[in-house]
Design an enzyme around this catalytic site. Structure first.
Site, PDB file in Angstrom:
ATOM      1  N   ASP A 125       0.828  -1.204   0.000  1.00 53.70           N
ATOM      2  CA  ASP A 125       0.000   0.000   0.000  1.00 53.70           C
ATOM      3  C   ASP A 125       0.869   1.264   0.000  1.00 53.70           C
ATOM      4  O   ASP A 125       1.449   1.611   1.027  1.00 53.70           O
ATOM      5  CB  ASP A 125      -0.894  -0.038   1.250  1.00 53.70           C
TER       6      ASP A 125
ATOM      7  N   ASP B 223      -1.697   5.685  -5.224  1.00 55.74           N
ATOM      8  CA  ASP B 223      -2.040   4.825  -4.103  1.00 55.74           C
ATOM      9  C   ASP B 223      -2.414   3.411  -4.535  1.00 55.74           C
ATOM     10  O   ASP B 223      -3.546   3.146  -4.935  1.00 55.74           O
ATOM     11  CB  ASP B 223      -3.195   5.473  -3.331  1.00 55.74           C
TER      12      ASP B 223
END
Ligand SMILES: *[C@@H]1O[C@H](CO)[C@@H](O)[C@H](O)[C@H]1NC(C)=O
Ligand SMILES: *[C@@H]1O[C@H](CO)[C@@H](O)[C@H](O)[C@H]1NC(C)=O
Ligand SMILES: *[C@@H]1O[C@H](CO)[C@@H](O)[C@H](O)[C@H]1NC(C)=O
Length: 398
Positions: free
Chosen positions: A103, A288
């Site tokens: 992430d 992201d």
């Protein structure tokens, strides 16, 4: 940010596609760092970078770098008819292999702990003899919906592909939200900047280095970079310490605003089917990998779905699955990244439904744009943490 789309009947919020249908639902989970609120979206939006007017050729594949290496990343499905909800990589921690969601929107490396009720094929951290948690250290990540994960901290050797980092803060969960109980991931591996790590010592913030930061600090990588290749319904890879050279393409670089701990950047523009569209809001956002969708200013999203038969309900666009959606382009300097329309036909709203959920959705609720997986799948992206001049490099094709 970990903000993924999970379609779940139990948590339906009632996105009604057609009057005849039973309400079907979506819940979008968001793992938020508390710092995001502290810093405030207005400040984040202030960050207005311009892309650098230069590009760099890809590194030669012939150069073998000691210490650098790649790891495969596999898509995991949500509960519609099958879409890339998140991408999981195998990570070896002291001999145990975990499936972690890499992430770039958060900075904690956490795994399920032994006290979490077992479920599915999850792996839980099993401390080796003599391995103790670090005294007085705790962590706690809060999600957008007030659920989250928290626990204690160990210091371990962590292997991602051939890259071995020692004394890595491995945050072991003693509590996870029901959402994570159902998630195929065993945990997350944060790749944003270390300042937003949530570890505390006796209640005081003591942010720990991310795996990537440790790999740089421990002089394992030849360059402070990782390259991300996410693919549409296929396995991709994360390349640590080098930039892949599978094609003869050039990368277009843009500066990163890391002041909020994220990989913040500003594209030069966006296009719908090759035609430039402007917005009354900023395009600034974050790259992201932990977010499933592409979240953009409301006016751009409205223009995109115009004429496609899409409907906006509860803040989300859905459309008949038979619709052919236009391609969408994100321009970053010399690179134009084309997201094929089929990527944006994300998934059915529930198994067997003829209504589909859009891969591009409005960002206004979040108050920040998020360039998530729907976008990243269309590019090879280099995350470069060069001190004083962090940047992102983009090349079309993943
Ligand atoms: C943990 O915190 C307590 C309370 O502040 C302190 O007395 C103790 O020395 C700490 N332990 C370690 C190993 O730092
Ligand atoms: C973690 O943070 C949440 C939100 O602030 C809070 O409700 C929860 O009690 C915290 N958990 C722990 C173990 O401190
Ligand atoms: C890569 O592209 C450049 C510019 O078009 C060209 O000069 C070069 O020969 C190409 N290299 C290879 C290996 O194809």
């Amino acid at each position: 940010m970990h903000y993924y789309l999970a379609i779940t009947a139990a948590l339906a919020v009632g996105v009604v596609a057609r009057p005849a249908n039973k309400p079907t639902g979506f819940i979008i989970k968001q793992v938020k760092n508390p710092n995001f609120h502290r810093n405030g979206p207005a400040e984040f939006a202030k960050a207005l970078n311009k892309w650098l007017p230069y590009s760099e050729t890809w590194d030669s594949p012939a150069i073998e770098r000691r210490g650098d290496g790649s790891v495969v990343t596999n898509p995991a499905s949500g509960s519609g008819d099958g879409a890339d909800q998140e991408y999981l990589c195998p990570v070896n921690i002291n001999g145990q292999v975990f499936k972690l969601d890499f992430d770039t929107g958060s900075s904690d490396l956490w795994v399920r702990g032994p006290t979490i009720p077992a479920s599915g094929s999850h792996t839980a951290f099993a401390p080796k003899n003599g391995d103790n948690p670090i005294p007085n250290e705790t962590w706690n990540i809060t999600y957008g919906d007030k659920t989250g994960a928290s626990g204690i901290v160990y210091s371990e050797t962590v292997n991602v592909g051939p890259v071995a980092v020692t004394k890595q803060a491995v945050e072991v969960a003693t509590s996870i939200s029901p959402t994570f109980q159902r998630d195929p991931a065993d945990g997350l591996l944060g790749l944003a900047f270390s300042g937003i790590n949530t570890v505390k010592t006796n209640g005081q913030r003591t942010p720990q280095n991310t795996f990537f930061q440790n790999a740089i600090t421990q002089k394992i990588l030849n360059k402070p970079v990782f390259g991300v290749s996410l693919k549409y319904k296929a396995a991709g890879s994360y390349d640590f310490g080098f930039v892949r050279s599978t094609t003869n393409t050039t990368l277009a670089y843009t500066p990163v605003d890391r002041s909020h701990g994220f990989w913040g950047f500003t594209p030069s523009g966006v296009q719908i089917g090759g035609k430039a569209v402007s917005s009354s809001s900023s395009l600034t956002g974050i790259a992201d990998t932990g977010t499933t969708l592409l979240l953009l200013p409301d006016d751009i999203v409205a223009s995109y779905y115009q004429g496609t038969g899409a409907a906006l309900a509860n803040g989300h666009y859905t459309f008949p699955c038979s619709t052919t959606l236009p391609d969408f382009q994100v321009v970053i300097g010399a690179a134009t990244i084309t997201i094929p329309g089929k990527f944006i036909n994300y998934d059915t709203v529930s198994k067997g439904s003829t209504t589909c959920f859009g891969g591009i959705q409005p960002s206004s609720q979040l108050k920040m744009n998020i360039y998530g997986d729907i976008f990243l799948k269309a590019a090879y992206v280099v995350f470069d943490a060069t001190v004083g001049a962090p940047k992102l490099g983009f090349a079309p094709g993943s």
